[in-house]
Motif scaffolding. Structure first.
Motif, mmCIF file in Angstrom:
data_model
loop_
_atom_site.group_PDB
_atom_site.id
_atom_site.type_symbol
_atom_site.label_atom_id
_atom_site.label_comp_id
_atom_site.label_asym_id
_atom_site.label_seq_id
_atom_site.Cartn_x
_atom_site.Cartn_y
_atom_site.Cartn_z
ATOM 1 N N GLU A 81 12.298 6.920 75.573
ATOM 2 C CA GLU A 81 11.949 6.460 76.917
ATOM 3 C C GLU A 81 11.383 7.562 77.807
ATOM 4 O OE1 GLU A 81 15.332 4.492 78.592
ATOM 5 O OE2 GLU A 81 15.577 3.154 76.860
ATOM 6 N N MET A 82 11.598 8.824 77.431
ATOM 7 C CA MET A 82 11.079 9.915 78.271
ATOM 8 C C MET A 82 10.119 10.814 77.504
ATOM 9 S SD MET A 82 13.057 13.082 80.181
ATOM 10 C CE MET A 82 14.191 12.025 81.062
ATOM 11 N N GLU A 83 10.604 11.474 76.460
ATOM 12 C CA GLU A 83 9.808 12.510 75.802
ATOM 13 C C GLU A 83 8.581 11.955 75.071
ATOM 14 O OE1 GLU A 83 10.015 15.581 76.279
ATOM 15 O OE2 GLU A 83 11.992 15.856 77.166
ATOM 16 N N VAL A 84 8.745 10.879 74.317
ATOM 17 C CA VAL A 84 7.603 10.342 73.577
ATOM 18 C C VAL A 84 6.563 9.717 74.513
ATOM 19 C CG1 VAL A 84 6.875 8.634 71.866
ATOM 20 C CG2 VAL A 84 8.866 10.076 71.408
ATOM 21 N N PRO A 85 6.947 8.893 75.478
ATOM 22 C CA PRO A 85 5.931 8.364 76.404
ATOM 23 C C PRO A 85 5.193 9.461 77.169
ATOM 24 C CG PRO A 85 7.948 7.092 76.585
ATOM 25 C CD PRO A 85 8.270 8.292 75.740
ATOM 26 N N LEU A 86 5.864 10.596 77.409
ATOM 27 C CA LEU A 86 5.234 11.678 78.159
ATOM 28 C C LEU A 86 4.086 12.313 77.374
ATOM 29 C CD1 LEU A 86 5.581 13.197 80.879
ATOM 30 C CD2 LEU A 86 6.963 14.879 79.642
ATOM 31 N N ILE A 87 4.089 12.183 76.052
ATOM 32 C CA ILE A 87 3.029 12.767 75.220
ATOM 33 C C ILE A 87 1.662 12.277 75.682
ATOM 34 C CG2 ILE A 87 2.048 12.886 72.901
ATOM 35 C CD1 ILE A 87 4.950 12.527 71.845
ATOM 36 N N ALA A 88 1.534 10.967 75.887
ATOM 37 C CA ALA A 88 0.247 10.394 76.282
ATOM 38 C C ALA A 88 -0.181 10.892 77.660
ATOM 39 C CB ALA A 88 0.326 8.871 76.274
ATOM 40 N N VAL A 89 0.783 11.043 78.569
ATOM 41 C CA VAL A 89 0.480 11.537 79.918
ATOM 42 C C VAL A 89 -0.043 12.969 79.834
ATOM 43 C CG1 VAL A 89 1.427 12.064 82.198
ATOM 44 C CG2 VAL A 89 2.218 10.035 80.964
ATOM 45 N N LEU A 90 0.642 13.813 79.070
ATOM 46 C CA LEU A 90 0.237 15.209 78.947
ATOM 47 C C LEU A 90 -1.091 15.348 78.201
ATOM 48 C CD1 LEU A 90 3.684 16.875 78.142
ATOM 49 C CD2 LEU A 90 2.508 16.734 80.347
ATOM 50 N N THR A 91 -1.312 14.479 77.220
ATOM 51 C CA THR A 91 -2.582 14.499 76.486
ATOM 52 C C THR A 91 -3.745 14.245 77.430
ATOM 53 O OG1 THR A 91 -1.502 13.712 74.455
ATOM 54 C CG2 THR A 91 -3.883 13.478 74.578
ATOM 55 N N ARG A 92 -3.591 13.249 78.300
ATOM 56 C CA ARG A 92 -4.643 12.942 79.270
ATOM 57 C C ARG A 92 -4.820 14.085 80.271
ATOM 58 N NH1 ARG A 92 -2.739 7.607 78.353
ATOM 59 N NH2 ARG A 92 -1.076 7.717 79.908
ATOM 60 N N MET A 93 -3.712 14.696 80.716
ATOM 61 C CA MET A 93 -3.803 15.811 81.658
ATOM 62 C C MET A 93 -4.522 17.000 81.032
ATOM 63 S SD MET A 93 0.006 15.553 83.386
ATOM 64 C CE MET A 93 -0.109 17.132 84.227
ATOM 65 N N GLU A 94 -4.213 17.292 79.771
ATOM 66 C CA GLU A 94 -4.861 18.410 79.090
ATOM 67 C C GLU A 94 -6.350 18.151 78.906
ATOM 68 O OE1 GLU A 94 -0.939 19.771 76.451
ATOM 69 O OE2 GLU A 94 -2.718 18.984 75.465
ATOM 70 N N ALA A 95 -6.698 16.926 78.551
ATOM 71 C CA ALA A 95 -8.107 16.579 78.352
ATOM 72 C C ALA A 95 -8.877 16.631 79.669
ATOM 73 C CB ALA A 95 -8.223 15.190 77.729
ATOM 74 N N THR A 96 -8.213 16.263 80.762
ATOM 75 C CA THR A 96 -8.859 16.267 82.082
ATOM 76 C C THR A 96 -9.035 17.680 82.597
ATOM 77 O OG1 THR A 96 -7.890 14.112 82.628
ATOM 78 C CG2 THR A 96 -8.651 15.474 84.463
ATOM 79 N N GLY A 97 -7.998 18.479 82.533
ATOM 80 C CA GLY A 97 -8.049 19.836 83.050
ATOM 81 C C GLY A 97 -8.071 19.871 84.567
ATOM 82 N N VAL A 98 -8.214 21.072 85.119
ATOM 83 C CA VAL A 98 -8.265 21.250 86.565
ATOM 84 C C VAL A 98 -9.470 22.126 86.899
ATOM 85 C CG1 VAL A 98 -6.695 23.242 86.485
ATOM 86 C CG2 VAL A 98 -6.957 21.967 88.623
ATOM 87 N N ALA A 99 -10.203 21.740 87.942
ATOM 88 C CA ALA A 99 -11.412 22.470 88.324
ATOM 89 C C ALA A 99 -11.068 23.829 88.930
ATOM 90 C CB ALA A 99 -12.217 21.640 89.324
ATOM 91 N N VAL A 100 -11.890 24.830 88.644
ATOM 92 C CA VAL A 100 -11.676 26.169 89.189
ATOM 93 C C VAL A 100 -12.992 26.755 89.691
ATOM 94 C CG1 VAL A 100 -9.614 26.782 87.861
ATOM 95 C CG2 VAL A 100 -11.866 27.133 86.857
ATOM 96 N N ASP A 101 -12.861 27.678 90.628
ATOM 97 C CA ASP A 101 -14.002 28.391 91.199
ATOM 98 C C ASP A 101 -14.113 29.732 90.476
ATOM 99 O OD1 ASP A 101 -15.755 29.896 92.721
ATOM 100 O OD2 ASP A 101 -15.004 29.142 94.649
ATOM 101 N N ARG A 102 -15.023 29.809 89.496
ATOM 102 C CA ARG A 102 -15.160 31.024 88.688
ATOM 103 C C ARG A 102 -15.506 32.237 89.556
ATOM 104 N NH1 ARG A 102 -16.652 32.615 83.374
ATOM 105 N NH2 ARG A 102 -16.792 30.442 82.688
ATOM 106 N N ALA A 103 -16.431 32.061 90.492
ATOM 107 C CA ALA A 103 -16.855 33.184 91.330
ATOM 108 C C ALA A 103 -15.681 33.754 92.125
ATOM 109 C CB ALA A 103 -17.970 32.738 92.272
ATOM 110 N N ARG A 104 -14.838 32.861 92.605
ATOM 111 C CA ARG A 104 -13.671 33.313 93.367
ATOM 112 C C ARG A 104 -12.731 34.124 92.481
ATOM 113 N NH1 ARG A 104 -11.503 35.542 97.521
ATOM 114 N NH2 ARG A 104 -9.461 34.749 98.144
ATOM 115 N N LEU A 105 -12.489 33.661 91.258
ATOM 116 C CA LEU A 105 -11.621 34.396 90.339
ATOM 117 C C LEU A 105 -12.211 35.755 89.990
ATOM 118 C CD1 LEU A 105 -10.401 31.627 87.847
ATOM 119 C CD2 LEU A 105 -9.045 32.813 89.587
#
Length: 561
Positions: A159-183
């Motif tokens: 009810e927790m760990e296995v269903p979370l796999i799909a959520v994390l898979t989507r989050m990893e595939a989506t990623g988060v935008a970053v400002d390369r120049a700022r870094l």
């Protein structure tokens, strides 16, 4: 029916032997994905995505990403033997398929007989290997299911760990935008500070350019040439690690030591920033990998890059967070975390009426506790009093001793003991809980979170004092930090469902420590905030309210709170 899958050669789409192992009750097969034509790939994708079978994998997220790189979708898994193995034994050293098969099944993967192989172009050795790996996953699934039932963690798993796999898979595939120049600007600034600090260090040694990264040379400079007090003894002399040198500098400041510490901090920061820059994908986003099988308390970890390395409360950390921005086509980032979650769990688990009453009344916890410990009105609690109480309150959940508290606050051990005695005299249920949780774990062999996550601690009965004390501290911390980890996971699952049911385009993109970051689509901010607050505040039933902090902004820092 039940089908076990194992992707071989998952390192990349161009691997020479890129196979899919399939195992069912009737046998095991190997399929060469690199040899399939478009029609066969489509048929395979329909089968894997259709949900007609119950799919079990080992490290399902990695397999899903690997298949997706070849245009093959995978239905949400019904099980993950890697996660199941971790739940039953989080102290295990490795959770790759080979190690888990050896530990749980008592056999190597190569010793299993694969039957019913299909010759679809995969070379015999690779085909049999893929099939055998899938067969191991099939057998592991049955064995781990039995262990989970035995340890009463089946619900936590399904009810927790296995269903979370799909959520994390989507989050990893989506990623988060970053400002390369700022870094890149931040990296250059950090390297500049490191160079400046190195120059000051050499100047304090009359221009002698010692290697600031060499423990041996540092020992010679610090303890022989400069004659500074010795740090703790180690095999190669005396420690030059960060904690030892920071403590040494507090006792006996020296220009070289000050410059050395500044150089280390700036160099480490530059390395963190460079790791982030190198991780930026072609889409301008960072795709970290979240793991459910690293932290024994159940907290998610992050790697490639490790976003938990970013400092939380420093100015440098805030500036790095400014580079994590809202992506194109979205309106804002939203961050949410729990207010004083570990202390709320402490109040709930201990049943301390005074702490519970404070949280229910919406009191400022540390001022409330400080007023009772120091015997003054809440309005008279000074910043120094508040800092002492805050350090002690959180430290108790980690087995903080009077000596440890004295070092943390730079006060006398006697004062630290008096501070703790004053705390326990007014919050007696907390003292009882902390004592009982260790004794119960010593009796049962494990601790347990609010949601049934167990952590086995055999060293609680060890004759080795040091190992026993480490286990005792873990027994104090695991139920509290583990319950906090479970709460945020439950909240993420609920939020994902609420976003989907509402037909919103906003999406979860990060989960770091106790914080969730959502990329909010245009016009959805108000509704998303409501959904986030609801999902997090209703993630568990505690005797105190779950207070949620929410912020929004164009980047991670501004959205913070």
């Amino acid at each position: 029916g039940d089908v076990a899958l194992e992707v071989a050669g998952r390192a990349g789409a161009d691997a020479d032997a890129w196979g899919l192992g399939v195992a069912a009750s009737s046998g095991a097969w190997g399929i060469d994905l690199t040899e399939l034509d478009a029609e066969d790939t489509a048929r395979l994708s329909v089968w894997l995505e259709g949900g007609a079978a119950r799919f079990v994998l080992h490290d399902a997220k990695a397999a899903a990403h690997a298949l997706a790189s070849r245009g093959i979708a995978l239905a949400e898994p019904a099980g993950d033997t890697q996660i199941g193995a971790f739940l039953t034994n989080p102290a295990g050293r490795s959770f790759d398929l080979e190690s888990v098969a050896e530990r749980v099944l008592g056999r190597s993967i190569g010793s299993g007989a694969a039957t019913g192989e299909l010759d679809l172009g995969l070379g015999e050795d690779s085909r049999v290997d893929a099939a055998r790996r899938a067969l191991a996953v099939r057998d592991l699934d049955a064995a781990i299911e039995h262990l989970l039932e035995e340890r009463r963690m089946s619900d936590l798993y399904t009810e927790m760990e296995v269903p979370l796999i799909a959520v994390l898979t989507r989050m990893e595939a989506t990623g988060v935008a970053v400002d390369r120049a700022r870094l890149e600007e931040l990296e250059a600034a950090a390297l500049g500070r490191a160079e400046d600090a190195a120059g000051r260090a050499y100047e304090s040694l009359d221009g002698d350019r010692v290697n600031l990264a060499s423990p041996k040379q540092l020992q010679e400079v610090l303890f022989d040439r400069l004659g500074l007090p010795k740090t703790r003894k180690i095999k190669t002399g005396y420690s030059t690690d960060a904690a030892s040198l920071t403590e040494l500098f507090a006792k006996q400041p020296h220009p070289f030591l000050e410059a050395l510490l500044a150089h280390r901090d700036a160099t480490k920061l530059a390395q963190i920033i460079r790791t982030l820059i190198d991780a930026i994908a072609d889409d301008g986003r960072i795709h970290t990998t979240f793991s459910q099988v690293v932290a024994s308390t159940g907290r998610l970890s992050s790697r490639d890059p490790n976003l938990q390395n970013i400092p939380i409360r420093t100015d440098e950390g805030h500036r790095i967070r400014e580079a994590f921005v809202v992506g194109e086509g979205f309106e804002t980032l939203l961050t949410a975390d729990y207010s004083q979650i570990e202390m709320r769990i402490m109040a709930h688990l201990s049943g301390d009426e005074a702490l519970i009453a404070a949280f229910r009344a919406g009191e400022d916890l540390h001022s409330y506790v400080g007023s009772r410990v120091f015997g003054v009105e809440p309005s008279e609690v000074t910043t120094a009093m508040r800092s002492k109480v805050k350090a002690m309150s959180y430290g108790l959940a980690y087995g903080l001793s009077p000596f440890g508290l004295s070092r943390q606050l730079s006060i006398d051990v006697t004062e630290a003991q008096e501070l703790m005695d004053g705390y326990f005299s007014r919050f007696g249920a907390v003292r009882r809980y902390l004592k009982e949780v260790v004794e119960e774990a010593r009796s049962t062999g494990y601790t347990e979170t609010m949601f049934g996550r167990r952590r086995y601690l055999p060293d609680l009965t060890s004759s080795n004092r040091q190992r026993r004390e480490i286990a005792e501290r873990a027994a104090l911390n695991a139920p509290i930090q583990g319950s906090a980890a479970d709460l945020i996971k439950r909240a993420m699952l609920d939020l994902e469902e609420r976003l989907r049911d509402a037909g919103l385009s906003s999406r979860q993109v990060l989960q770091i420590h106790d914080e969730v970051v959502v990329e909010v689509a245009t016009g959805e901010a108000a509704e998303v905030e409501t959904l986030v607050r609801t999902a997090m505040s209703e993630a568990g039933e505690l005797s105190v309210p779950l207070d949620v902090n929410v912020g929004t902004g164009p980047n991670w820092r501004v959205a913070g709170h």
